[in-house]
Design a protein around this motif. Sequence first.
Motif, short mmCIF file in Angstrom:
data_model
loop_
_atom_site.label_atom_id
_atom_site.label_comp_id
_atom_site.label_asym_id
_atom_site.label_seq_id
_atom_site.Cartn_x
_atom_site.Cartn_y
_atom_site.Cartn_z
N LEU A 1 0.86 -1.19 0.00
CA LEU A 1 0.00 0.00 0.00
C LEU A 1 0.89 1.23 0.00
O LEU A 1 1.35 1.67 1.06
N GLY A 2 1.15 1.79 -1.16
CA GLY A 2 2.01 2.95 -1.28
C GLY A 2 1.22 4.23 -1.40
O GLY A 2 0.03 4.22 -1.74
N ALA A 3 1.89 5.36 -1.14
CA ALA A 3 1.21 6.65 -1.26
C ALA A 3 0.81 6.93 -2.70
O ALA A 3 -0.21 7.56 -2.96
N ALA A 4 1.61 6.45 -3.65
CA ALA A 4 1.33 6.71 -5.06
C ALA A 4 0.56 5.55 -5.70
O ALA A 4 -0.42 5.76 -6.43
N THR B 1 -2.66 -0.76 8.90
CA THR B 1 -2.40 -1.67 7.79
C THR B 1 -3.01 -3.04 8.06
O THR B 1 -3.65 -3.64 7.17
N VAL B 2 -2.84 -3.54 9.28
CA VAL B 2 -3.40 -4.85 9.64
C VAL B 2 -4.93 -4.83 9.54
O VAL B 2 -5.54 -5.73 8.95
N GLU B 3 -5.57 -3.79 10.08
CA GLU B 3 -7.03 -3.72 10.06
C GLU B 3 -7.58 -3.61 8.65
O GLU B 3 -8.66 -4.13 8.35
N THR B 4 -6.83 -2.93 7.78
CA THR B 4 -7.27 -2.83 6.38
C THR B 4 -7.37 -4.20 5.73
O THR B 4 -8.35 -4.52 5.05
N VAL C 1 -2.11 -11.31 9.46
CA VAL C 1 -1.33 -10.39 8.61
C VAL C 1 0.10 -10.32 9.14
O VAL C 1 0.31 -10.05 10.32
N GLU C 2 1.06 -10.59 8.26
CA GLU C 2 2.48 -10.47 8.61
C GLU C 2 3.01 -9.15 8.04
O GLU C 2 2.77 -8.83 6.87
N LEU C 3 3.71 -8.39 8.87
CA LEU C 3 4.26 -7.11 8.44
C LEU C 3 5.76 -7.24 8.18
O LEU C 3 6.49 -7.82 8.98
#
Length: 345
Positions: free
Chosen positions: A17-20, A123-126, A135-137
Amino acid sequence: MTVSLEQLRRCHVAVDLGAARTRVYVKGTGLVVDEPSVAAVNTRTGALIAVGTFAERMTGRTPDYIRVVRPVSGGTVVDIEMAQRMLRHLLGEKLRRTLRRKPRLRAAACTPHDADPLAQRATVETLVGLGARRVELVDTLIAAAVGCGLPVEQPTATMIMVCGAAATQVAVLSLGSIVTAQRIPVGGEAIDHAVVQHLRHAHELMLPSQAVRPLQIALHGNGITAEGPASTLIHGRDVATGLARSVHVDTAAVRDAIHTPLTAVLDGIGKVLRDCPPDLVADLTDRGIMMVGGSALLPGLDQKLRDATGMPVAIAERPDVCVVMGLGAMLEGKIAPMVLNPLSG
């Protein structure tokens, strides 16, 4: 590795999930989504009108009841509900059905270096909202290094520079972990903004928001190096009259305008090298810096780094997708952990 490779091998999907841009890699299939992280919403009904490329083209061209939003900023999810809706539409019904069939769906996602717990939780909740049971980060720097083929598991120094839209991350890695790293809040957007502001103040010219990246227009050829073209024709809108106007812009002045944000990046690289053990810095003299990320393609940036650091600088083969491809390589089990056998006796 900072995350268990065994856990990552059990994941079915990887998300960057990037800003762009948002990119999704499905295990056994490959890269399935590579779209701008943009969504267009009808504020009267709350309905989602468009996502991805089409939504990005709507920026600055919508009536007042349509709002174009970016649910991800600086690599951090700032609107969880909108990020979930955007991802659902980007994946499509067919792919979502395929993923729902997976027993106990697991997902992997990358987070910026030193992301705070709140950003990690977002990020995990998304991804949990999309059906992921676990979810692994993974640190973006580790994923990028794997994606561009650096020997991150070896006891030698590798230096990676992730040039994102909102931030630049620099790190030295050895034995699969980050030795020292720095996150600089300057990215491609800051450099573009510097060019836009220069044109506004020096030439009273406003560029349309959906023009091709202003930097690419103003600095074609050899880019930010002095060998580039002396002047460039720019089309925009006059600040005073509002009418369309074209001006010849001196590229030397543009180079001066973007010097400030680039100086911050160079300072960050210098800090990483100062904090790094001397033995690893000696390795970097030969190996140099590997650049990844969409902003790594900024013309002339690699040469500027060579001149400033005196080290070799290389751009990855596909710098824009290195992060998600690195996550994919971990999911597919292509990265073998280095086994250290304890000495007996």
